[in-house]
Design an enzyme around this catalytic site. Structure first.
Site, PDB file in Angstrom:
ATOM      1  N   ASN A   7       0.540  -1.371  -0.094  1.00  0.00           N
ATOM      2  CA  ASN A   7      -0.004   0.009   0.102  1.00  0.00           C
ATOM      3  C   ASN A   7       0.755   1.161  -0.132  1.00  0.00           C
ATOM      4  O   ASN A   7       0.837   2.824   0.500  1.00  0.00           O
ATOM      5  CB  ASN A   7      -1.337  -0.065   1.288  1.00  0.00           C
ATOM      6  CG  ASN A   7      -1.760  -1.377   1.182  1.00  0.00           C
ATOM      7  OD1 ASN A   7      -2.355  -1.519  -0.158  1.00  0.00           O
ATOM      8  ND2 ASN A   7      -1.479  -1.901   2.377  1.00  0.00           N
ATOM      9  N   ARG A   8       2.071   1.448  -0.632  1.00  0.00           N
ATOM     10  CA  ARG A   8       2.536   2.048  -0.681  1.00  0.00           C
ATOM     11  C   ARG A   8       3.347   3.181   0.299  1.00  0.00           C
ATOM     12  O   ARG A   8       3.811   4.051   0.990  1.00  0.00           O
ATOM     13  CB  ARG A   8       2.033   2.831  -1.699  1.00  0.00           C
ATOM     14  CG  ARG A   8       1.898   2.888  -3.149  1.00  0.00           C
ATOM     15  CD  ARG A   8       3.959   2.558  -3.608  1.00  0.00           C
ATOM     16  NE  ARG A   8       3.987   2.229  -5.245  1.00  0.00           N
ATOM     17  CZ  ARG A   8       3.289   1.154  -5.390  1.00  0.00           C
ATOM     18  NH1 ARG A   8       3.184   0.195  -4.572  1.00  0.00           N
ATOM     19  NH2 ARG A   8       3.910   0.941  -6.965  1.00  0.00           N
TER      20      ARG A   8
END
Length: 214
Positions: A191-192
């Site tokens: 999710n970065r």
């Protein structure tokens, strides 16, 4: 070409600021050894960024050849474009990216030539034809009319310095060391929400650390 839909989720590791060594050199060596163990192709290859008096940054791939107690060492032609940049602005940054481990390391600091004796000792360990090739690039980055000119010079130098002859170390060739002042370790996460930890040098023996937002 549109790559906006091309993305991967990173999930191969994590980097806990509370569980890292005091010295960044320990972590750098650990990550480098892990890259070697995972058979990452040329994990010692790094992007080297320099910027000369014209204030225009330049970047290229060079090969790390040593991790010292104070920094990292690579070898090149002193008369190259990168060498000119360094003469004008003795600061540089290097980036390692290991896709297989979803990791990168950024190294920043001052840069200077190493001792000539050390450069010569390394040059004499290189393969014979690589030694000859270094003499062809005089000066490196200069325009050449054709590859045939390069090949002819290479063959002439091989005749001058056959396999059983010592190739002298060029005065225009040698090593640089980036003395590390800051070094950032980046571990890709899902999710970065990546882990980023930066070491900053306080003095000759101590470092501070902080976590950065991804």
């Amino acid at each position: 070409m549109d790559f906006t839909d091309k993305r991967l989720s990173y999930d191969k590791g994590e980097l806990d600021q509370n569980n890292i060594p005091v010295s960044p050199f320990e972590l750098l060596k650990t990550w480098m050894n892990q890259a070697l163990e995972q058979k990452v192709k040329e994990p010692y290859a790094m992007s080297l960024a320099t910027c000369g008096a014209n204030m225009k940054p330049s970047v290229r791939i060079v090969l790390l050849r040593e991790i010292t107690d104070t920094g990292i060492v690579f070898y090149t032609n002193y008369e190259s474009a990168k060498g000119q940049d360094i003469d004008e602005n003795p600061n540089a940054e290097a980036l390692f990216f290991w896709n297989e481990l979803e990791r990168q390391v950024r190294v920043s600091g001052s840069i200077a030539k190493i001792e000539a004796e050390k450069s010569s000792a390394y040059f004499q360990k290189r393969p014979h034809d690589s030694q000859v090739g270094a003499w062809v690039s005089e000066p490196q980055s200069a325009e050449v009319s054709s590859r045939d000119v390069m090949e002819a010079r290479f063959e002439a130098l091989k005749t001058k310095y056959p396999e059983n002859a010592q190739v002298p170390t060029p005065e225009f060739w040698g090593g640089y060391e980036i003395t590390i002042e800051t070094i950032e370790f980046w571990q890709g996460r899902a999710n970065r929400m990546h882990d980023r930890v930066v070491y900053t040098q306080i003095d000759d023996t101590s470092w501070s650390t902080k976590r950065l937002l991804p």
